[in-house]
Design an enzyme around this catalytic site. Structure first.
Site, PDB file in Angstrom:
ATOM      1  N   SER A 119      47.001  72.604  75.266  1.00 57.86           N
ATOM      2  CA  SER A 119      47.536  71.245  75.323  1.00 57.86           C
ATOM      3  C   SER A 119      46.425  70.216  75.514  1.00 57.86           C
ATOM      4  O   SER A 119      46.714  69.036  75.601  1.00 57.86           O
ATOM      5  CB  SER A 119      48.571  71.132  76.425  1.00 57.86           C
ATOM      6  OG  SER A 119      48.182  71.812  77.560  1.00 57.86           O
ATOM      7  N   ASN A 190      49.784  64.378  74.913  1.00 53.39           N
ATOM      8  CA  ASN A 190      49.346  64.519  76.309  1.00 53.39           C
ATOM      9  C   ASN A 190      48.345  63.457  76.741  1.00 53.39           C
ATOM     10  O   ASN A 190      48.188  63.208  77.939  1.00 53.39           O
ATOM     11  CB  ASN A 190      48.776  65.919  76.540  1.00 53.39           C
ATOM     12  CG  ASN A 190      49.879  66.955  76.577  1.00 53.39           C
ATOM     13  OD1 ASN A 190      51.024  66.629  76.884  1.00 53.39           O
ATOM     14  ND2 ASN A 190      49.548  68.184  76.255  1.00 53.39           N
TER      15      ASN A 190
HETATM   16  C1  LIG Z   1      52.558  69.595  78.283  1.00 51.19           C
HETATM   17  C2  LIG Z   1      52.416  69.648  76.830  1.00 51.19           C
HETATM   18  O1  LIG Z   1      51.377  70.184  76.348  1.00 51.19           O
HETATM   19  C3  LIG Z   1      53.353  69.032  75.860  1.00 51.19           C
HETATM   20  C4  LIG Z   1      54.781  69.012  76.260  1.00 51.19           C
HETATM   21  O2  LIG Z   1      55.524  69.894  75.934  1.00 51.19           O
HETATM   22  S1  LIG Z   1      55.242  67.729  77.197  1.00 51.19           S
HETATM   23  C5  LIG Z   1      56.945  68.016  77.502  1.00 51.19           C
HETATM   24  C6  LIG Z   1      57.782  67.524  76.347  1.00 51.19           C
HETATM   25  N1  LIG Z   1      59.165  67.745  76.686  1.00 51.19           N
HETATM   26  C7  LIG Z   1      59.906  66.784  77.232  1.00 51.19           C
HETATM   27  O3  LIG Z   1      59.474  65.661  77.440  1.00 51.19           O
HETATM   28  C8  LIG Z   1      61.301  67.221  77.580  1.00 51.19           C
HETATM   29  C9  LIG Z   1      62.072  66.113  78.241  1.00 51.19           C
HETATM   30  N2  LIG Z   1      63.416  66.577  78.542  1.00 51.19           N
HETATM   31  C10 LIG Z   1      64.397  66.656  77.602  1.00 51.19           C
HETATM   32  O4  LIG Z   1      64.212  66.314  76.449  1.00 51.19           O
HETATM   33  C11 LIG Z   1      65.734  67.177  78.057  1.00 51.19           C
HETATM   34  O5  LIG Z   1      65.837  67.024  79.446  1.00 51.19           O
HETATM   35  C12 LIG Z   1      65.995  68.672  77.655  1.00 51.19           C
HETATM   36  C13 LIG Z   1      66.085  68.781  76.146  1.00 51.19           C
HETATM   37  C14 LIG Z   1      64.909  69.611  78.185  1.00 51.19           C
HETATM   38  C15 LIG Z   1      67.292  69.163  78.278  1.00 51.19           C
HETATM   39  O6  LIG Z   1      68.285  68.251  77.916  1.00 51.19           O
HETATM   40  P1  LIG Z   1      69.631  68.074  78.773  1.00 51.19           P
HETATM   41  O7  LIG Z   1      70.474  67.124  78.027  1.00 51.19           O
HETATM   42  O8  LIG Z   1      69.301  67.801  80.181  1.00 51.19           O
HETATM   43  O9  LIG Z   1      70.208  69.513  78.860  1.00 51.19           O
HETATM   44  P2  LIG Z   1      71.229  70.237  77.952  1.00 51.19           P
HETATM   45  O10 LIG Z   1      72.415  69.382  77.593  1.00 51.19           O
HETATM   46  O11 LIG Z   1      71.517  71.501  78.687  1.00 51.19           O
HETATM   47  O12 LIG Z   1      70.379  70.559  76.671  1.00 51.19           O
HETATM   48  C16 LIG Z   1      70.230  69.697  75.546  1.00 51.19           C
HETATM   49  C17 LIG Z   1      70.086  70.564  74.333  1.00 51.19           C
HETATM   50  O13 LIG Z   1      68.918  71.383  74.447  1.00 51.19           O
HETATM   51  C18 LIG Z   1      69.291  72.770  74.375  1.00 51.19           C
HETATM   52  N3  LIG Z   1      68.370  73.483  75.261  1.00 51.19           N
HETATM   53  C19 LIG Z   1      67.878  73.055  76.449  1.00 51.19           C
HETATM   54  N4  LIG Z   1      66.958  73.903  76.894  1.00 51.19           N
HETATM   55  C20 LIG Z   1      66.849  74.886  75.966  1.00 51.19           C
HETATM   56  C21 LIG Z   1      66.054  76.035  75.840  1.00 51.19           C
HETATM   57  N5  LIG Z   1      65.138  76.348  76.759  1.00 51.19           N
HETATM   58  N6  LIG Z   1      66.213  76.820  74.752  1.00 51.19           N
HETATM   59  C22 LIG Z   1      67.122  76.531  73.807  1.00 51.19           C
HETATM   60  N7  LIG Z   1      67.879  75.413  73.855  1.00 51.19           N
HETATM   61  C23 LIG Z   1      67.763  74.628  74.936  1.00 51.19           C
HETATM   62  C24 LIG Z   1      70.721  72.802  74.780  1.00 51.19           C
HETATM   63  O14 LIG Z   1      71.368  73.931  74.234  1.00 51.19           O
HETATM   64  C25 LIG Z   1      71.243  71.528  74.168  1.00 51.19           C
HETATM   65  O15 LIG Z   1      71.441  71.690  72.778  1.00 51.19           O
HETATM   66  P3  LIG Z   1      72.519  70.806  71.968  1.00 51.19           P
HETATM   67  O16 LIG Z   1      72.296  69.378  72.346  1.00 51.19           O
HETATM   68  O17 LIG Z   1      72.134  71.087  70.551  1.00 51.19           O
HETATM   69  O18 LIG Z   1      73.845  71.305  72.342  1.00 51.19           O
HETATM   70  N1  LIG Z   2      54.015  73.997  79.851  1.00 49.58           N
HETATM   71  C1  LIG Z   2      54.084  73.147  78.850  1.00 49.58           C
HETATM   72  O1  LIG Z   2      54.915  72.230  78.868  1.00 49.58           O
HETATM   73  C2  LIG Z   2      53.167  73.277  77.699  1.00 49.58           C
HETATM   74  C3  LIG Z   2      52.073  74.115  77.737  1.00 49.58           C
HETATM   75  N2  LIG Z   2      51.261  74.218  76.642  1.00 49.58           N
HETATM   76  C4  LIG Z   2      50.110  75.116  76.649  1.00 49.58           C
HETATM   77  O2  LIG Z   2      50.592  76.431  76.400  1.00 49.58           O
HETATM   78  C5  LIG Z   2      49.773  77.382  77.097  1.00 49.58           C
HETATM   79  C6  LIG Z   2      50.646  78.219  77.989  1.00 49.58           C
HETATM   80  O3  LIG Z   2      51.306  77.384  78.919  1.00 49.58           O
HETATM   81  P1  LIG Z   2      52.610  77.863  79.688  1.00 49.58           P
HETATM   82  O4  LIG Z   2      53.382  78.813  78.845  1.00 49.58           O
HETATM   83  O5  LIG Z   2      53.264  76.669  80.217  1.00 49.58           O
HETATM   84  O6  LIG Z   2      51.952  78.665  80.906  1.00 49.58           O
HETATM   85  P2  LIG Z   2      52.586  79.816  81.787  1.00 49.58           P
HETATM   86  O7  LIG Z   2      51.853  79.808  83.075  1.00 49.58           O
HETATM   87  O8  LIG Z   2      54.074  79.724  81.800  1.00 49.58           O
HETATM   88  O9  LIG Z   2      52.234  81.144  80.960  1.00 49.58           O
HETATM   89  C7  LIG Z   2      50.936  81.582  80.696  1.00 49.58           C
HETATM   90  C8  LIG Z   2      51.034  83.075  80.451  1.00 49.58           C
HETATM   91  O10 LIG Z   2      49.762  83.539  79.977  1.00 49.58           O
HETATM   92  C9  LIG Z   2      49.520  84.755  80.655  1.00 49.58           C
HETATM   93  N3  LIG Z   2      48.116  85.114  80.620  1.00 49.58           N
HETATM   94  C10 LIG Z   2      47.111  84.747  81.466  1.00 49.58           C
HETATM   95  N4  LIG Z   2      45.965  85.332  81.099  1.00 49.58           N
HETATM   96  C11 LIG Z   2      46.247  86.082  80.004  1.00 49.58           C
HETATM   97  C12 LIG Z   2      45.478  86.950  79.179  1.00 49.58           C
HETATM   98  N5  LIG Z   2      44.187  87.142  79.393  1.00 49.58           N
HETATM   99  N6  LIG Z   2      46.100  87.585  78.148  1.00 49.58           N
HETATM  100  C13 LIG Z   2      47.400  87.397  77.910  1.00 49.58           C
HETATM  101  N7  LIG Z   2      48.194  86.592  78.670  1.00 49.58           N
HETATM  102  C14 LIG Z   2      47.608  85.950  79.686  1.00 49.58           C
HETATM  103  C15 LIG Z   2      50.036  84.500  82.058  1.00 49.58           C
HETATM  104  O11 LIG Z   2      50.151  85.710  82.758  1.00 49.58           O
HETATM  105  P3  LIG Z   2      50.080  85.669  84.382  1.00 49.58           P
HETATM  106  O12 LIG Z   2      51.267  84.910  84.817  1.00 49.58           O
HETATM  107  O13 LIG Z   2      50.111  87.117  84.729  1.00 49.58           O
HETATM  108  O14 LIG Z   2      48.769  84.987  84.721  1.00 49.58           O
HETATM  109  C16 LIG Z   2      51.372  83.863  81.732  1.00 49.58           C
HETATM  110  O15 LIG Z   2      52.377  84.827  81.459  1.00 49.58           O
HETATM  111  C17 LIG Z   2      48.698  76.567  77.824  1.00 49.58           C
HETATM  112  O16 LIG Z   2      47.573  76.481  77.013  1.00 49.58           O
HETATM  113  C18 LIG Z   2      49.383  75.208  77.979  1.00 49.58           C
HETATM  114  O17 LIG Z   2      48.468  74.151  78.102  1.00 49.58           O
HETATM  115  C19 LIG Z   2      51.492  73.531  75.477  1.00 49.58           C
HETATM  116  C20 LIG Z   2      52.594  72.723  75.378  1.00 49.58           C
HETATM  117  C21 LIG Z   2      53.493  72.494  76.496  1.00 49.58           C
END
Ligand SMILES: CC(=O)CC(=O)SCCNC(=O)CCNC(=O)[C@H](O)C(C)(C)COP(=O)(O)OP(=O)(O)OC[C@H]1O[C@@H](n2cnc3c(N)ncnc32)[C@H](O)[C@@H]1OP(=O)(O)O
Ligand SMILES: NC(=O)C1=CN([C@@H]2O[C@H](COP(=O)(O)OP(=O)(O)OC[C@H]3O[C@@H](n4cnc5c(N)ncnc54)[C@H](OP(=O)(O)O)[C@@H]3O)[C@@H](O)[C@H]2O)C=CC1
Length: 291
Positions: A119, A190
């Protein structure tokens, strides 16, 4: 090249979501992790999320069964040698990703594309330490993977057009929308989202609001689907902190300074939902704010 089988390294929240969407779209999936419990947990989560899609009539029970049958799990990374595309989705730490590539590369076919779901980390730098920088690409899925439409595609300096075009096709096959981002720290989503979350933690740290009021303010006042602290817990506080550190180191601007309170939560192991506790405590019936 035709991509039929996909390897996923790391079976955490992103790895299980990536395995889910590929299997549902007809790809064979081999999912690997270092811990057997992580693989078991991932299969349980995938099954639960597929069941949810069946109950909401998004997919049929037959599609669910077929998707599950396409996913194989293994602790042996060498088994990914037979795949056409590998997506690394392990912990957001460069040394972890580096050692995964080191142990994976000797087993890969020369034509296999190597992608990372990082990310924030430089795609160019990760690629430069592999034997295939031209076939290396950032494929950044959003959480929760089965729901979120966007996938950022990030080319390193050496990534070739064939690899980029292949991945655009793959993402469209998944029913998602690819968006191109340049290879700068944390890319587009991000670069914007995580400093906003960090600012929410500063707002908490400085006592401007408490956990509930900050989340409510952004949900009702800015129409965000989740409050920023709830979202931080959802992403994982370790991942949020890692991204802030990449921004801070990579852009050398104090505006990216990670909030000390975020660091403290990570030091406590309060990593958010996946750890049972973060800005909220998830161990009871309903989440309870920790501040
Ligand atoms: C960190 C990074 O590197 C990058 C990132 O990912 S940053 C994070 C980006 N994500 C966000 O910002 C998520 C923000 N949150 C949301 O959009 C919403 O809260 C959410 C979609 C997660 C849940 O929505 P909600 O309205 O509270 O819940 P809920 O009504 O149960 O779910 C909405 C829909 O998602 C589906 N859903 C939720 N979680 C799910 C999952 N884990 N798997 C499959 N479907 C899922 C539900 O089935 C539902 O589908 P329909 O609308 O088609 O019926
Ligand atoms: N969380 C998010 O919203 C998002 C995350 N990402 C990116 O995705 C990646 C994974 O994040 P996320 O799934 O949230 O993290 P989690 O902590 O949920 O999962 C990471 C997994 O990788 C495993 N792991 C660690 N070391 C190794 C290895 N050497 N070989 C194989 N598996 C390993 C961990 O095992 P253990 O628990 O045993 O250490 C764990 O099961 C990161 O690069 C993150 O930045 C991208 C988009 C969104």
């Amino acid at each position: 090249m035709t991509i039929e089988t996909v390897g996923v390294v790391g079976a955490g929240q992103m790895g299980n979501g990536i395995a889910h969407v590929f299997a549902l779209s007809g790809f064979g999936v081999i999912l690997t992790d270092v811990a057997p419990e992580s693989l078991d947990k991932a299969l349980t989560t995938i099954t639960r999320n597929l069941d949810r899609q069946v109950s909401r009539e998004k997919i049929t029970a037959e599609q669910k069964d077929a998707a599950l049958a396409r996913i194989r799990t293994t602790l042996d990374i060498a088994e990914l040698g037979q795949t056409d595309l590998v997506i690394e989705a392990a912990t957001e730490r460069e040394s972890v990703k580096q050692s995964i590539f080191d142990s994976l590369l000797p087993h890969l076919k020369p034509e296999t594309i190597l992608a990372t779901n990082t990310s924030s980390i430089s795609i160019t730098r990760l690629a430069s330490r592999t034997d295939r920088p031209e076939k290396f690409i950032g494929v950044h899925f959003m959480n929760p993977v089965p729901v979120m439409q966007l996938v950022e595609l990030i080319r390193g300096i050496a990534t070739d057009e064939a690899t980029y075009n292949e991945l655009i096709g793959v993402i469209e096959t998944l029913g998602k929308t690819p968006a191109s981002a340049e290879d700068f720290p944390a890319f587009i989503v991000n670069r914007i989202l995580i400093p906003m979350i960090n600012e929410a933690v500063y707002t908490l740290y400085e006592g401007v609001g408490n956990v509930r009021s900050i989340d409510m303010a952004m949900k009702l006042g800015a129409n965000h689907p989740m409050g920023p602290l709830e979202l931080a817990d959802f992403i994982g506080l370790d991942t949020c902190l890692a991204i802030m550190n990449v921004l801070h180191d990579g852009l050398a601007d104090t505006k990216y300074r990670p909030c000390p309170l975020l660091t403290k939560y990570v030091e406590a192991g309060w990593l958010g939902r996946k750890a049972g506790r973060g800005f909220y405590d998830y161990r009871g019936e309903t989440p309870v704010p920790t501040r």
